[in-house]
Scaffold this motif. Structure first.
Motif, PDB file in Angstrom:
ATOM      1  N   GLU A   1      27.898  31.070  45.074  1.00 51.19           N
ATOM      2  CA  GLU A   1      26.780  31.080  43.957  1.00 51.19           C
ATOM      3  C   GLU A   1      25.456  31.551  44.285  1.00 51.19           C
ATOM      4  O   GLU A   1      24.823  32.223  43.685  1.00 51.19           O
ATOM      5  CB  GLU A   1      26.706  29.649  43.081  1.00 51.19           C
ATOM      6  CG  GLU A   1      27.810  29.193  42.560  1.00 51.19           C
ATOM      7  CD  GLU A   1      27.581  28.169  41.713  1.00 51.19           C
ATOM      8  OE1 GLU A   1      26.707  27.497  41.664  1.00 51.19           O
ATOM      9  OE2 GLU A   1      28.785  27.571  41.059  1.00 51.19           O
ATOM     10  N   ILE A   2      24.966  31.130  45.366  1.00 54.37           N
ATOM     11  CA  ILE A   2      23.632  31.495  46.028  1.00 54.37           C
ATOM     12  C   ILE A   2      23.748  32.689  47.038  1.00 54.37           C
ATOM     13  O   ILE A   2      22.779  33.277  47.543  1.00 54.37           O
ATOM     14  CB  ILE A   2      23.121  30.314  46.671  1.00 54.37           C
ATOM     15  CG1 ILE A   2      23.672  30.047  47.886  1.00 54.37           C
ATOM     16  CG2 ILE A   2      22.704  29.053  45.701  1.00 54.37           C
ATOM     17  CD1 ILE A   2      22.979  29.043  48.948  1.00 54.37           C
ATOM     18  N   GLY A   3      25.061  33.447  47.033  1.00 58.05           N
ATOM     19  CA  GLY A   3      25.035  34.454  47.829  1.00 58.05           C
ATOM     20  C   GLY A   3      25.178  34.419  49.276  1.00 58.05           C
ATOM     21  O   GLY A   3      24.697  35.271  49.867  1.00 58.05           O
ATOM     22  N   ARG A   4      25.722  33.378  49.543  1.00 58.27           N
ATOM     23  CA  ARG A   4      25.920  32.996  51.328  1.00 58.27           C
ATOM     24  C   ARG A   4      27.400  32.939  51.451  1.00 58.27           C
ATOM     25  O   ARG A   4      27.818  31.966  52.162  1.00 58.27           O
ATOM     26  CB  ARG A   4      25.113  31.690  51.430  1.00 58.27           C
ATOM     27  CG  ARG A   4      23.750  31.581  51.625  1.00 58.27           C
ATOM     28  CD  ARG A   4      23.204  32.744  52.507  1.00 58.27           C
ATOM     29  NE  ARG A   4      23.476  32.749  53.550  1.00 58.27           N
ATOM     30  CZ  ARG A   4      22.823  31.960  54.715  1.00 58.27           C
ATOM     31  NH1 ARG A   4      21.815  31.306  54.276  1.00 58.27           N
ATOM     32  NH2 ARG A   4      23.428  32.088  55.740  1.00 58.27           N
ATOM     33  N   GLU A   5      28.139  34.073  51.159  1.00 54.66           N
ATOM     34  CA  GLU A   5      29.544  34.097  51.564  1.00 54.66           C
ATOM     35  C   GLU A   5      29.800  33.943  53.025  1.00 54.66           C
ATOM     36  O   GLU A   5      30.976  33.735  53.506  1.00 54.66           O
ATOM     37  CB  GLU A   5      30.131  35.103  50.883  1.00 54.66           C
ATOM     38  CG  GLU A   5      30.226  35.277  49.196  1.00 54.66           C
ATOM     39  CD  GLU A   5      28.856  35.620  48.586  1.00 54.66           C
ATOM     40  OE1 GLU A   5      28.016  36.104  49.362  1.00 54.66           O
ATOM     41  OE2 GLU A   5      28.938  35.701  47.380  1.00 54.66           O
ATOM     42  N   ASP A   6      28.829  34.379  53.715  1.00 54.34           N
ATOM     43  CA  ASP A   6      28.910  34.500  55.256  1.00 54.34           C
ATOM     44  C   ASP A   6      29.015  32.874  55.690  1.00 54.34           C
ATOM     45  O   ASP A   6      29.693  32.751  56.951  1.00 54.34           O
ATOM     46  CB  ASP A   6      27.635  35.024  55.823  1.00 54.34           C
ATOM     47  CG  ASP A   6      26.468  34.171  55.298  1.00 54.34           C
ATOM     48  OD1 ASP A   6      26.149  34.051  54.235  1.00 54.34           O
ATOM     49  OD2 ASP A   6      25.641  33.749  56.580  1.00 54.34           O
ATOM     50  N   LEU A   7      28.653  31.794  55.143  1.00 54.09           N
ATOM     51  CA  LEU A   7      28.998  30.452  55.280  1.00 54.09           C
ATOM     52  C   LEU A   7      30.427  29.960  55.051  1.00 54.09           C
ATOM     53  O   LEU A   7      30.547  28.846  55.229  1.00 54.09           O
ATOM     54  CB  LEU A   7      27.808  29.590  54.720  1.00 54.09           C
ATOM     55  CG  LEU A   7      26.323  30.056  55.323  1.00 54.09           C
ATOM     56  CD1 LEU A   7      25.387  29.247  54.670  1.00 54.09           C
ATOM     57  CD2 LEU A   7      26.328  30.041  56.874  1.00 54.09           C
ATOM     58  N   ILE A   8      31.191  30.724  54.156  1.00 53.67           N
ATOM     59  CA  ILE A   8      32.105  30.235  53.539  1.00 53.67           C
ATOM     60  C   ILE A   8      33.510  30.484  54.682  1.00 53.67           C
ATOM     61  O   ILE A   8      33.503  31.427  55.255  1.00 53.67           O
ATOM     62  CB  ILE A   8      32.730  31.031  52.195  1.00 53.67           C
ATOM     63  CG1 ILE A   8      31.638  30.568  51.120  1.00 53.67           C
ATOM     64  CG2 ILE A   8      33.837  30.457  51.770  1.00 53.67           C
ATOM     65  CD1 ILE A   8      31.747  31.460  50.101  1.00 53.67           C
ATOM     66  N   ARG A   9      34.426  29.497  54.878  1.00 52.87           N
ATOM     67  CA  ARG A   9      35.544  29.561  55.733  1.00 52.87           C
ATOM     68  C   ARG A   9      36.287  30.929  55.433  1.00 52.87           C
ATOM     69  O   ARG A   9      36.365  31.242  54.314  1.00 52.87           O
ATOM     70  CB  ARG A   9      36.321  28.668  55.968  1.00 52.87           C
ATOM     71  CG  ARG A   9      35.628  27.117  56.465  1.00 52.87           C
ATOM     72  CD  ARG A   9      36.495  26.157  56.312  1.00 52.87           C
ATOM     73  NE  ARG A   9      36.435  25.541  54.928  1.00 52.87           N
ATOM     74  CZ  ARG A   9      37.199  24.464  54.264  1.00 52.87           C
ATOM     75  NH1 ARG A   9      38.052  23.959  55.285  1.00 52.87           N
ATOM     76  NH2 ARG A   9      37.148  24.532  53.138  1.00 52.87           N
ATOM     77  N   PHE A  10      36.683  31.569  56.484  1.00 50.73           N
ATOM     78  CA  PHE A  10      37.480  32.984  56.344  1.00 50.73           C
ATOM     79  C   PHE A  10      38.596  32.684  55.330  1.00 50.73           C
ATOM     80  O   PHE A  10      38.779  33.634  54.473  1.00 50.73           O
ATOM     81  CB  PHE A  10      37.860  33.363  57.657  1.00 50.73           C
ATOM     82  CG  PHE A  10      38.471  34.920  57.519  1.00 50.73           C
ATOM     83  CD1 PHE A  10      37.793  35.916  57.210  1.00 50.73           C
ATOM     84  CD2 PHE A  10      39.799  35.025  57.587  1.00 50.73           C
ATOM     85  CE1 PHE A  10      38.424  37.288  56.981  1.00 50.73           C
ATOM     86  CE2 PHE A  10      40.592  36.259  57.374  1.00 50.73           C
ATOM     87  CZ  PHE A  10      39.668  37.304  57.068  1.00 50.73           C
ATOM     88  N   LYS A  11      39.256  31.608  55.321  1.00 52.46           N
ATOM     89  CA  LYS A  11      40.639  31.409  54.740  1.00 52.46           C
ATOM     90  C   LYS A  11      40.325  31.305  53.242  1.00 52.46           C
ATOM     91  O   LYS A  11      41.064  31.585  52.457  1.00 52.46           O
ATOM     92  CB  LYS A  11      41.247  30.186  55.242  1.00 52.46           C
ATOM     93  CG  LYS A  11      40.674  28.924  54.993  1.00 52.46           C
ATOM     94  CD  LYS A  11      41.566  27.956  55.686  1.00 52.46           C
ATOM     95  CE  LYS A  11      40.678  26.507  54.987  1.00 52.46           C
ATOM     96  NZ  LYS A  11      41.696  25.290  55.747  1.00 52.46           N
ATOM     97  N   ASN A  12      38.950  31.028  52.890  1.00 57.39           N
ATOM     98  CA  ASN A  12      38.830  30.694  51.465  1.00 57.39           C
ATOM     99  C   ASN A  12      37.933  31.779  50.876  1.00 57.39           C
ATOM    100  O   ASN A  12      37.219  31.660  49.731  1.00 57.39           O
ATOM    101  CB  ASN A  12      37.868  29.434  51.598  1.00 57.39           C
ATOM    102  CG  ASN A  12      38.965  28.158  51.500  1.00 57.39           C
ATOM    103  OD1 ASN A  12      40.035  28.185  51.420  1.00 57.39           O
ATOM    104  ND2 ASN A  12      38.087  27.126  51.822  1.00 57.39           N
TER     105      ASN A  12
END
Length: 275
Positions: free
Chosen positions: A217-228
């Protein structure tokens, strides 16, 4: 002024006598700069202005308040440094600047006598230090963003429960004794801790799912695990499509007045046809 500042900062939470700055305008550079080198004859990095201030003040704080923890002392000295006037900081900063220049000159001489293999090893060590600092910064950032703690293993849970009463003086000795005890435990004895570890994994996954949604939601997709990442990205696209369809339907749907007008026209036409 500096003495009064240090006294005020310390006495705000810890009672005790006043403390006074020792480094005056004549603070010597030699006092702070270490002419010794490391085991491989490489020059040591000079102390920063703040570290000089800390090393000078820490013994006085500790001596007058022996029961106060190192962490609390460090916080107080750090606060005192932040509040210190620029004129009182100047001797420390001047000494640090002079030492940095000496360090640069010594490093030039040191690198000039290195073999290619030693120079490559020096670069590799520098790279590792940079990576270590980067990892530390990322860890602090994740902590600030509230990333859930990783799940504990069965042994970690066992160790946390029995650490206080474990045999041994040092932390390492306690951990070794606990590990030896864990190794001797039967499967049935370990089962409780293994179940707790499985429950902690479920806790972690649930908390991570919620946290990763917040990061998306805050635009930090880089912190999301790759599988998700794909799952969250796909779900966001689906939600956008649904929202877009709803808006389009709302725009196309006739208003109440238009519906009433159309119904009135049909009624008039029906009457005219009857006549």
């Amino acid at each position: 002024m500096a003495a009064a500042l240090l006294s005020r900062v310390w006495s705000s939470s810890v009672s005790g006598p006043r403390y006074f700055l020792r480094c005056s305008a004549t603070c010597s550079v030699e006092k702070w700069f270490s002419k010794q080198s490391s085991s491989d004859n490489r020059p040591k990095q000079p102390l920063t202005a703040y570290i000089r201030f800390y090393k000078e003040q820490q013994p006085f704080y500790k001596k007058q308040n022996p029961d106060v923890s190192v962490v609390d002392i460090t916080k107080k000295i750090a606060h005192a440094w932040r509040e210190l006037p620029a004129s009182d900081k100047q001797p420390y900063e001047a000494a640090a600047k002079t030492d940095r220049q000496i360090y640069k000159e010594q490093m030039i001489k040191y690198k000039a006598q290195l073999t290619p293999a030693q120079e490559a090893a020096l670069k590799e060590e520098k790279r590792r230090k940079v990576e270590k600092r980067r990892a530390a910064r990322k860890k602090r950032q994740l902590t600030m963003l509230g990333k859930p703690k990783r799940p504990r293993s069965a042994f970690n849970i066992f160790m946390s429960e029995h650490f206080q009463e474990a045999k041994g003086i040092s932390i390492q000795a306690k951990m070794k004794n606990l590990f030896d005890e864990w190794q001797k435990m039967s499967s049935s004895q370990k089962k409780t801790y293994q179940q707790l570890a499985e429950d902690d994994k479920i806790r972690y996954e649930n908390e991570m799912k919620s946290w990763e949604e917040q990061m998306a939601e805050i635009g930090r997709e880089d912190l999301i695990r790759f599988k998700n990442r794909r799952k969250l990205s796909k779900r966001k696209k689906t939600e956008k499509k649904v929202a877009s369809k709803k808006r389009a339907t709302t725009l196309k749907k006739p208003s109440g007045s238009k519906v009433a007008s159309a119904a009135a026209k049909k009624t008039v036409k029906a009457r005219q046809s009857e006549e």
